[in-house]
Motif scaffolding. Structure first.
Motif, PDB file in Angstrom:
ATOM      1  N   LEU A 281       0.834  -1.196   0.000  1.00 12.52           N
ATOM      2  CA  LEU A 281       0.000   0.000   0.000  1.00 12.52           C
ATOM      3  C   LEU A 281       0.873   1.251   0.000  1.00 12.52           C
ATOM      4  O   LEU A 281       2.014   1.232   0.426  1.00 12.52           O
TER       5      LEU A 281
ATOM      6  N   TYR B 140      -5.155  -8.341   2.107  1.00 11.24           N
ATOM      7  CA  TYR B 140      -4.684  -7.658   0.912  1.00 11.24           C
ATOM      8  C   TYR B 140      -4.288  -8.657  -0.160  1.00 11.24           C
ATOM      9  O   TYR B 140      -4.716  -8.562  -1.314  1.00 11.24           O
TER      10      TYR B 140
ATOM     11  N   GLY C  99       3.770 -13.103   3.510  1.00 12.12           N
ATOM     12  CA  GLY C  99       4.400 -12.565   4.710  1.00 12.12           C
ATOM     13  C   GLY C  99       4.618 -11.072   4.683  1.00 12.12           C
ATOM     14  O   GLY C  99       4.822 -10.466   5.722  1.00 12.12           O
TER      15      GLY C  99
ATOM     16  N   ASN D  32      -9.546  -3.050   5.772  1.00 14.89           N
ATOM     17  CA  ASN D  32      -8.801  -3.619   6.889  1.00 14.89           C
ATOM     18  C   ASN D  32      -9.203  -2.962   8.199  1.00 14.89           C
ATOM     19  O   ASN D  32      -9.336  -3.631   9.233  1.00 14.89           O
TER      20      ASN D  32
ATOM     21  N   ARG E 129      -0.359   1.595  13.448  1.00 15.53           N
ATOM     22  CA  ARG E 129      -1.045   0.647  12.591  1.00 15.53           C
ATOM     23  C   ARG E 129      -0.153  -0.577  12.394  1.00 15.53           C
ATOM     24  O   ARG E 129       0.996  -0.467  12.059  1.00 15.53           O
TER      25      ARG E 129
ATOM     26  N   HIS F 137      -6.652 -18.324   4.278  1.00 13.75           N
ATOM     27  CA  HIS F 137      -5.360 -18.538   4.912  1.00 13.75           C
ATOM     28  C   HIS F 137      -4.246 -18.801   3.904  1.00 13.75           C
ATOM     29  O   HIS F 137      -3.093 -18.577   4.181  1.00 13.75           O
TER      30      HIS F 137
ATOM     31  N   SER G  81       1.425 -12.948  10.137  1.00 21.46           N
ATOM     32  CA  SER G  81       1.078 -14.044   9.229  1.00 21.46           C
ATOM     33  C   SER G  81       0.899 -15.326  10.033  1.00 21.46           C
ATOM     34  O   SER G  81       1.597 -15.581  10.999  1.00 21.46           O
ATOM     35  N   ASN G  82      -0.039 -16.064   9.629  1.00 18.88           N
ATOM     36  CA  ASN G  82      -0.328 -17.289  10.367  1.00 18.88           C
ATOM     37  C   ASN G  82       0.727 -18.354  10.105  1.00 18.88           C
ATOM     38  O   ASN G  82       1.268 -18.456   9.020  1.00 18.88           O
TER      39      ASN G  82
ATOM     40  N   SER H 287      -0.048  -4.616  10.853  1.00 18.50           N
ATOM     41  CA  SER H 287      -0.758  -5.662  10.120  1.00 18.50           C
ATOM     42  C   SER H 287      -0.840  -6.895  11.008  1.00 18.50           C
ATOM     43  O   SER H 287      -0.080  -7.077  11.943  1.00 18.50           O
ATOM     44  N   MET H 288      -1.811  -7.708  10.715  1.00 16.07           N
ATOM     45  CA  MET H 288      -1.944  -8.967  11.444  1.00 16.07           C
ATOM     46  C   MET H 288      -0.721  -9.837  11.147  1.00 16.07           C
ATOM     47  O   MET H 288      -0.252  -9.877  10.018  1.00 16.07           O
TER      48      MET H 288
ATOM     49  N   MET I 194       2.462  -8.737   3.447  1.00 19.67           N
ATOM     50  CA  MET I 194       1.268  -7.929   3.698  1.00 19.67           C
ATOM     51  C   MET I 194       0.161  -8.791   4.291  1.00 19.67           C
ATOM     52  O   MET I 194       0.197 -10.008   4.192  1.00 19.67           O
ATOM     53  N   PRO I 195      -0.774  -8.162   4.937  1.00 16.03           N
ATOM     54  CA  PRO I 195      -1.831  -8.918   5.587  1.00 16.03           C
ATOM     55  C   PRO I 195      -2.568  -9.821   4.598  1.00 16.03           C
ATOM     56  O   PRO I 195      -2.620  -9.541   3.399  1.00 16.03           O
TER      57      PRO I 195
ATOM     58  N   THR J 108       1.751 -21.856   9.238  1.00 12.84           N
ATOM     59  CA  THR J 108       1.022 -22.888   8.512  1.00 12.84           C
ATOM     60  C   THR J 108       1.409 -24.255   9.028  1.00 12.84           C
ATOM     61  O   THR J 108       2.344 -24.889   8.556  1.00 12.84           O
TER      62      THR J 108
END
Lengths: 544, 294, 417
Positions: A428, B90, B84, B46, C99, B79, C104-105, C101-102, B86-87, C107
């Protein structure tokens, strides 16, 4: 009526009697003791020596007349049916007061028989309806002491016997044989010897009919289960509040029923408990021991089954009022009645279900504010729509003012995808927007909001002011409204001043004057301001 | 004595269905760049998700040949495909959007060169409403749904009937349609949609502050709207399109039976097959033609 | 009044009451910022969002411009909350949230959401059963007994040699919904943390991070696993833990999560209660105020009777608590109806409760032997004036007044002498 009669009499006998007035003169009056006897042709007036004489004669005449009325009047008045007649007589016999009244009024000739009964019509009707409504029930004495032919009791109680009677009696065996067999079977049951019952049944197949479980009853029980109202009645009343009823009371009630039948009360009790649990909303608590002795269950009949069946029949009431006829006809009539009543019950049930099925929750809402578009011929409609759309897609756009785009579709799609992948790789834009821009936007929006404050929820599209940018328009509207209001108040104040009485006028004007002055100043200021404003070029903010 | 707190379903849980204008013809002619537009919108989406754990966002891409769901925050497939940097929202959305644009391109039919075809707003609205209906039927505990149309391309009058139907069904299920219109002229369709459904129509004058507009005006949940003063549109263009030629008209003929609109006189209503009377028809049609010419 | 009050307090209230220094330190963590943002009232959320990118101060009037007259109170609450949490700092600057970002999960083969949820609820239930009646539970928990005692401190009262009994607050605790219970336990856990040598601030930030999936300390994790907040997953080399729904709810305001739970109770007009539940805990709870009649594999049938309710009232449960328990856990079929619990049942429950409170005690003073009727009337008027006349017998000249009014009446009588 009676007064009219007297008038007639008076006219006739005016010459003979000056003022008869009553049928007999009263004791102590200054008139001589007269008795006036009315005849169909006229009347006779007797003058007695003394009042006691008159009374004796009057009574005699009264009795004679009442007999006369009963025999002649009734026949002449209307053709009464025998039933009507007996009913009237019965009513009179039962009710001494009524009898007295009847004697006084009808026998004395004040009223005719039909007139009397007309006023008592309610009594007659009531009696009749009462007779119709009440169904004579069976006595709560058990079937064990019934004679075979006395009435339809056994048939009502045991449909299988009923059926067997219809099947066997004239053709296969005599009536006496039939009842012999029946009571033999009953005896075997009473011994409670299931093995013996099985043996007997094996020997005599006719006897087996009585010994076996009543199939028809079973079928009916099944039918009843099916007939159970599927709708749930959620309206509870006192009867539903069983949670506060101790179990003991219910138990005692039931024991009482059992003790009514003296023969079985001793050994009937323990089985009763099993039954009580069944009454309790159909939930078994302790199960039942009746499942044992599986092979002979066919010939086993419990007291409880009998009791339940009997109470059912007693509650149903007797469906037959004539009890003197031959068992054969009784059996046939019963069979016919049963079919009829079954039909009625079935219909009632259906009505009830259909009524109950309209539960509010299940109904779709029908308060649609919009009527559906009804298309007569959907295919025709959609075809025409399609054709129109295709036809006009090209030429409709041509006439409109649109943005020119000279790029090919490959180019435009390519640039779009490029910008997407651009974000993908670069992420972004950072920072997303500068604080200055953000603040500018926010304050701009806030200005916009506060300007629309007064015009909330209104859409004045017709107004010429719509052409103006909204902020200006709002201010104009605001100010104009205010001005109108002020000038209105101004004129009102003037009115007040004028309308006041001359002596008060001075005081009023003292009060009103400063207000008026203030208002006028405000109006002047507004005018000046407006002139200034109109000189400026309105800055468009793009908001329509 | 302490009592158990009484609980109500909080109204500020939103199901936001966004229709995103991806008309390539519009974007290639528009001064504001698509990538900038997209990044502001993504940040907005978001932040909606950030506001509440139970908030839900669905994005529908609106091309000029097709529409498609490109993102659903409640879906399980989100999922996958994270790199990694960006969220997930997005990367998922961008991935799907890219695929969608490629597919949309394949469906391209020839259109008159030099014009900008309109986006399939009617299709996007219908899809949004379908999704919301599904949420309604899932149970009594659904979030408060609303639709946000982010559009820039001009209205397609040929979609008039379909769009109006969508608007009315949105009104009927009380789903407000917000519209943030970024094109140069106002969109009559979106104005009407927002007006009828009780949503907000706004045309941001300064596009580089788009996120600020979105977060200030359109992020407001339905519950808070009861307490806030939000932009009201004043002049709504209520002009209708005729059913026969799909032209926007100021005056026309209305079937007295089914209220269908026509720009010229017909013998028979094409919708309900009612037969119209013949009196004065010539005069009237002549009139209307004259008006059109002027 | 009971000394201990069980209040289902929001975790955020606790955070808000922290000293400014600690609070500012918490804001360094992005997850805490997010958690706090989510806990805000709807209007406050919107304010934060729209001021996110503005650096300079914004006048309060500008925000107020947007508010309709109806929303003024809400607006005030929102702004006060923001100030309280130091998100808004008055006059000087408006604090901005970083701000983030979440993350990353990771895996890994994850258990499905349903599995996690059932695991969490089962674990929680087991914990609760353990808490109430330690003897009845077959499954053992490895929460240290000392910690368990801490939890039980206010909920159970144990006399010597007797089985522990639920206290009044214990009953109320059981009737709260899961999230509120969780808050209570966590609060106890945190307030006890100092004794165990763990910093409360660290613990709070860890708890809040939990709801955003981050790995943390091990010991705490084990405790939390027993509470059902996290599920430990043994990997080949290292073990993972997965936060469950209970944990993620920590950052959500209470009302949101609890309303998501499906109810299971149907109350009928004939005072029968049907609970479609396999849970032993539910049965135990129902037993608190109803007579459980049948227990089928997935159904508990009970009846609300006067006796059962009197038991409950004796234990300090109020009628309102019972009714709201029924309402909150109403089966979806009846939950849509209004009212979800039949009115005759709720009325009766309340009536039975008020049956027990027929006598109202008021401290009072009794006067007699007035010297004259005038003095008596004067005293009556005086008491009436102070709104403290409870009873009078003008014939015998007896008078009862509230104890608060006694001094005034006494003064009045003195003046008469």
């Amino acid at each position: 009526m009676s007064a009219a009669q007297q008038v007639v009499k008076r006219a006739k006998y005016k010459t003979t009697v000056k003022d008869p007035g009553h049928k007999h003169t009263k004791e102590g009056s200054n008139k001589p003791p007269w008795l006036n006897l009315v005849h169909s042709q006229g009347s006779y007036i007797f003058e007695f020596e003394s009042f006691p004489d008159l009374h004796v004669c009057r009574e005699l005449v009264g009795i004679a007349l009442s007999k006369h009325v009963e025999t002649t009047k009734v026949v002449s008045d209307e053709q009464l049916s025998a039933a009507e007649m007996t009913l009237r007589i019965k009513l009179l016999q039962e009710n001494s007061k009524l009898q007295k009244l009847h004697k006084e009024l009808v026998a004395s000739g004040k009223l005719t028989e039909s007139e009397f009964w007309a006023t008592k019509k309610k009594l007659l009707d009531q009696d009749e309806s009462r007779k119709l409504k009440q169904r004579i029930g069976f006595k709560n004495s058990l079937i064990f002491d019934t004679k075979p032919t006395s009435d339809g009791r056994i048939f009502a109680l045991k449909p299988a016997v009923h059926q067997a009677f219809l099947n066997f009696v004239p053709s296969k065996m005599s009536e006496v044989d039939f009842w012999n067999k029946y009571f033999k079977a009953e005896y075997i049951h009473s011994t409670k010897n299931t093995i013996a019952a099985a043996a007997e049944a094996a020997e005599d197949e006719d006897l087996a009919v009585f010994l076996k479980d009543d199939e028809i009853l079973e079928n009916e029980a099944r039918k009843k289960v099916r007939r159970v109202d599927p709708t749930l009645d959620m309206e509870a009343d006192q009867g539903d509040d069983y949670t506060h009823l101790p179990v003991g009371i219910r138990l005692r009630k039931f024991c009482f029923t059992i003790s009514n039948c003296s023969r079985y009360s001793a050994n009937g009790y323990p089985e009763g408990i099993g039954e009580i649990t069944e009454l309790d909303h159909g939930i078994f608590r302790d199960g039942s021991k009746e499942t044992s002795e599986a092979q002979n269950t066919l010939y086993r009949r419990t007291l409880l089954q009998d009791l339940n069946r009997q109470s059912e029949v007693v509650l149903e009431g007797k469906t037959l009022d004539i009890d003197t006829e031959h068992p054969r006809t009784v059996a046939e009539v019963l069979a016919r009645r049963k079919q009829e009543s079954d039909g009625v019950i079935e219909e009632e049930r259906r009505n009830r279900i259909s009524k109950m099925a309209q539960i509010e929750d299940l109904q779709a809402q029908d308060d649609h504010p919009f009527a559906p578009l009804s298309i007569k011929d959907p295919r025709d409609y959609f075809d025409s729509q399609q054709a129109n759309a295709v036809k006009t897609l090209d030429d409709s756009l041509a006439g409109k003012e649109t943005l020119r785009c000279n790029l090919s579709s490959e180019q435009v799609y390519g640039s779009l995808r490029k910008s997407i992948s651009n974000i993908k790789t670069k992420g972004l834009k950072d920072p997303l927007l500068s604080p200055e821009v953000a603040l500018k936007v926010l304050s701009g929006l806030t200005k916009n909001i506060s300007s629309t404050k007064s015009n909330l929820g209104k859409s004045s599209q017709e107004s010429v002011l719509d052409i103006l940018p909204s902020t200006i328009k709002e201010k104009l509207l605001d100010a104009r409204r205010l001005k109108d209001a002020i000038s209105q108040i101004d004129s009102k104040l003037e009115e007040i001043k004028v309308s006041a009485k001359s002596d008060l006028r001075h005081q009023v004007s003292l009060v009103v004057h400063p207000m008026q002055q203030a208002l006028e100043a405000a109006l002047l200021h507004y005018d000046a301001d407006e002139k200034k404003r109109s000189a400026k070029v309105p800055k468009p903010n793009g908001y329509v | 004595m302490a009592s158990v707190p009484s609980k109500h379903y909080t109204d500020d849980i939103s199901l936001l269905v966004v229709t995103l204008d991806t008309n390539p013809f519009f974007w290639s002619t528009f001064s504001f760049h698509f990538s900038e537009f997209l990044s502001q919108v993504l940040a907005f989406l978001n932040s909606i998700l950030l506001l509440g754990q139970l908030n839900q966002v669905v994005v529908i891409a609106t091309g000029c040949n097709s529409c498609s769901y490109v993102y659903d925050s409640s879906s399980d497939r989100n999922h996958a495909s994270t790199n990694g940097t960006m969220p997930a929202i997005y990367s998922n959305l961008l991935h799907n959007l890219d695929e969608f644009v490629a597919k949309d391109q394949q469906l391209t039919t020839a259109h008159k060169p030099g014009t900008v075809p309109s986006s399939l707003l009617s299709g996007a609205l219908s899809m949004a409403l379908c999704y919301i209906q599904r949420a309604f039927r899932a149970g009594p505990m659904h979030p408060q749904p609303r639709i946000l149309c982010l559009h820039g391309s001009t209205d397609g009058p040929e979609q008039y009937v379909a769009i109006m139907n969508a608007i009315f069904s949105a009104q009927r299920s009380s789903v407000p349609v917000d519209s943030c219109y970024i094109g140069s002229n106002n969109s009559a369709f979106l104005q009407q949609a927002s007006y009828i459904t009780g949503g907000i129509y706004y045309r941001p004058p300064q596009l580089d502050g788009l996120f600020q507009y979105l977060s200030t005006v359109f992020a407001t949940d339905l519950h808070s709207r009861e307490y806030l003063r939000l932009p009201k549109s004043l002049g709504v263009d209520f002009r209708a399109s005729c059913f026969c030629h799909k032209q926007t008209i100021d005056m026309g003929y209305v079937c007295s039976v089914c209220l269908s609109i026509f720009c010229e006189h017909h013998d028979k209503c094409s919708t309900c097959s009612s037969v119209f009377g013949q009196t004065q028809s010539d005069v009237a049609s002549a009139d209307s033609r004259k008006r059109k010419a002027s | 009044m009971p000394e201990v009050r069980i209040i289902a307090k929001n975790f955020m209230d606790m955070v808000a009451s922290m000293p400014a220094m600690k609070l500012d330190k918490l804001y360094e963590n992005a997850f805490i910022c997010e958690a706090i943002l989510r806990s805000l009232p709807p209007l406050a959320k919107k304010y934060v969002l729209q001021l996110l990118h503005i650096d300079g101060p914004v006048s309060a009037k500008l925000l107020a411009e947007w508010v309709l007259p109806d929303g003024l109170s809400k607006h005030k609450v929102a702004v006060d909350r923001l100030v309280q949490l130091r998100v808004f700092v008055e006059a000087l600057d408006s604090g901005t949230l970083p701000r983030e970002s979440m993350p990353s999960n990771i895996t890994v083969r994850l258990p499905t959401l349903e599995d996690l949820e059932t695991y969490a609820l089962a674990q929680w239930e087991c914990f609760l059963l353990h808490l109430i009646s330690p003897s009845h539970v077959d499954k053992t928990l490895n929460i240290s007994s000392s910690l368990m005692k801490v939890f039980q401190r206010r909920l159970l009262s144990q006399r010597d040699r007797e089985a522990p009994k639920l206290t009044e607050s214990g009953f109320q605790f059981l009737l709260m919904d899961t999230n509120a219970q969780l808050w209570y336990i966590i609060r106890e856990y945190i307030s006890n943390s100092e004794e165990r040598g763990v910093d409360a601030g660290d613990l709070i930030s860890f708890m809040l991070e939990l709801s955003f999936h981050v790995i943390g300390e091990r010991n705490i994790i084990k405790d939390l696993a027993d509470l059902g907040l996290v599920k430990l997953q043994q990997g080949r080399k290292e073990s993972w833990f997965i936060p469950t729904k209970l944990a993620t709810n920590l950052s959500v305001s209470m009302t949101e999560s609890s309303s998501r739970k499906e109810g299971f109770i149907v109350v009928e007009t004939n005072f029968r209660v049907y609970a479609y539940s396999t849970s032993k805990l539910h049965c135990e709870i129902l037993r608190l105020f109803s007579r459980v009649e049948y227990q089928l594999p997935n159904l508990i049938v009970g009846a609300i009777t006067k006796e059962s309710l009197y038991n409950a009232f004796e234990n300090g449960i109020t009628a309102d608590q019972i009714v709201s328990f029924f309402r909150q856990n109403a089966h979806p079929r009846v939950a849509q109806r209004i009212p979800a619990v039949p009115e005759n049942v709720t009325d009766q429950i309340r009536l039975w409760e008020s049956d027990l409170n027929r006598v109202e005690m008021t401290e009072a003073y009794y006067y007699d032997e007035f010297p004259s009727r005038d003095v008596f009337e004067g005293a009556c008027d005086c008491a009436r004036e102070w709104n403290g006349l409870l009873w009078e017998d003008s014939k015998k000249m007896h008078l009862v007044v509230k104890s608060e009014v006694h001094p005034y009446v006494r003064d009045f009588l003195r003046r008469q002498k």
